[in-house]
Structures are given as C-alpha cells and as structure tokens.
Design an enzyme around this catalytic site. Sequence first.
Site, short mmCIF file in Angstrom:
data_model
loop_
_atom_site.label_atom_id
_atom_site.label_comp_id
_atom_site.label_asym_id
_atom_site.label_seq_id
_atom_site.Cartn_x
_atom_site.Cartn_y
_atom_site.Cartn_z
N GLU A 252 0.85 -1.20 0.00
CA GLU A 252 0.00 0.00 0.00
C GLU A 252 0.88 1.24 0.00
O GLU A 252 1.51 1.55 1.00
CB GLU A 252 -0.90 -0.01 1.24
CG GLU A 252 -1.68 1.28 1.43
CD GLU A 252 -2.41 1.37 2.78
OE1 GLU A 252 -2.52 0.35 3.50
OE2 GLU A 252 -2.85 2.48 3.12
N ARG B 29 0.42 10.20 0.64
CA ARG B 29 0.83 11.20 1.65
C ARG B 29 2.02 12.01 1.19
O ARG B 29 2.46 12.91 1.90
CB ARG B 29 1.18 10.51 2.98
CG ARG B 29 -0.02 9.85 3.60
CD ARG B 29 0.29 9.23 4.95
NE ARG B 29 -0.70 8.21 5.23
CZ ARG B 29 -0.72 7.46 6.31
NH1 ARG B 29 0.20 7.60 7.24
NH2 ARG B 29 -1.66 6.55 6.47
N LYS C 148 -11.25 -2.07 5.85
CA LYS C 148 -10.12 -1.73 6.69
C LYS C 148 -10.72 -1.30 8.04
O LYS C 148 -11.71 -0.56 8.07
CB LYS C 148 -9.38 -0.58 6.01
CG LYS C 148 -8.32 0.09 6.82
CD LYS C 148 -7.47 0.96 5.89
CE LYS C 148 -6.69 1.97 6.71
NZ LYS C 148 -5.36 2.23 6.15
C1 3PG Z 1 -2.65 3.58 8.01
O1 3PG Z 1 -2.75 4.47 7.19
O2 3PG Z 1 -3.14 2.46 7.84
C2 3PG Z 1 -1.98 3.88 9.28
O3 3PG Z 1 -1.41 5.14 9.29
C3 3PG Z 1 -0.97 2.88 9.66
O4 3PG Z 1 -0.83 3.02 11.00
P1 3PG Z 1 0.54 2.68 11.74
O5 3PG Z 1 1.53 3.72 11.29
O6 3PG Z 1 0.20 2.80 13.21
O7 3PG Z 1 0.97 1.31 11.34
#
Ligand code: 3PG
Length: 203
Positions: free
Chosen positions: A41, A45, A129
């Site tokens: 994924e 960002r 999700k």
């Molecule tokens: C996402 O977009 O799924 C989260 O930002 C991932 O979260 P994490 O950085 O706590 O793994």
Amino acid sequence: MSFEQWLTQSKPVIPVIVIGELSQAVPLAQALVAGGVRLLEVTMRTSVALAAIEKIAKEVPDAIIGVGTVTKAEHIQQANDAGAQFALSPGISEKLVTKSQDLALPFMPGVMTPADIIKGIEFGLQDFKFYPAEQAGGVNMLKAFAGPFENIRFCPTGGISEHNFKNYLALNNVMAVGGSWLCPRNLLQTGDWSAIEILAKQC
Ligand code: 3PG
C-alpha cells in the site's frame, strides 16, 4: 482479482508505505516481495506517491500494488491510471465507493463503527479496513463485530506492529493486517533494503 484471491499468494500483512523519494520505490518493493509480502500500500501522503505506484507497477511485476490514504475520489482515478490494483481509505464515503465500483477497482474503505459497516454493506462490500485499529478498540472490538456482521472481513491497521499483529490474525474475521512497521522511516532513508527484507521474512 479480489483481496481473498491475492491473499492466497502473499503473507497476510500489508505494509503502509510512505515514499519520500521516488528512488526508494522499486528497491523497497523488491525487498518486500523477496520477503514474501506482495500486497503493498503506497499512501497518498507524499508528492511522489503516484509516480512510485507507476514505477512499482511497471518494474516489480510480483508486487500487487495498491494505493492508500485515499480521501478523494480523484485519488482513486489517479492511482488506477498509474497502475494501482486496489485502493484503501481511512474512511468510507459514497463518492469513494462509487468511483472504485465504476473503475472495478477492489476497494477497502475504512470503518470504525457498526454504522460505517452497514453503509459499506449497502454498497455490496464485504471487506473493510478497520482503522485506527488499536485506538478504536483493537482485537476486542473486532470480536464484537463478529456477532452481527457474520460474513464481513477486516484488515485492521493503526497501531499494529510485530508485537501484536498475530493477535489480530488469530481472529476469524481478520483476513490481513496493515501497518507501517515493515517500512520504518530510518531504514527507508538509509536505503537498508536487506533489513526491510528481513522484517518482511520475519512476519
Ligand atoms: C494507516 O494508514 O493504515 C496507518 O497510518 C498505519 O498506521 P501505523 O503507522 O500505526 O501502522
């Protein structure tokens, strides 16, 4: 293809990738794939996210490349055009679901409440999700969802790491977990692809 089919060909762990430099994209994807992690994924960002998706789609054929942090329907269109095979969002909206369905692009919207899940079911969705997983009740919340939402499967992300991912994967309604722990910023910045491959192999 569907998430279910892809997950027969990959470890059930989806790295949440924030690409700072386009040059990181291909070696990072190669390292993850070499570690048995094929569903990737790349989050919307950074300014190079779409270019990174395009490069990985062209140059790492064993990667199943998707786009994450989708918050606008145009992100889905742009990522689809760049070669993304699936899309993930932190939330759910009619515009996002409709765009993904128009493009026949597998899409997992983010849900956190029963109301979100029911909205997705109304669109014919089964895969969601669960975000942000740890903050929204974690494993216990998913156990509670299993009662009323019998055929619904979740990919929890948010606060998941090498310390707790197995607790999630042990649940019947969890098909995969996602998280940024497989692509730590320091390893990306130093280009330590073999360390990332080891992290992927370990999970
Ligand atoms: C996402 O977009 O799924 C989260 O930002 C991932 O979260 P994490 O950085 O706590 O793994």
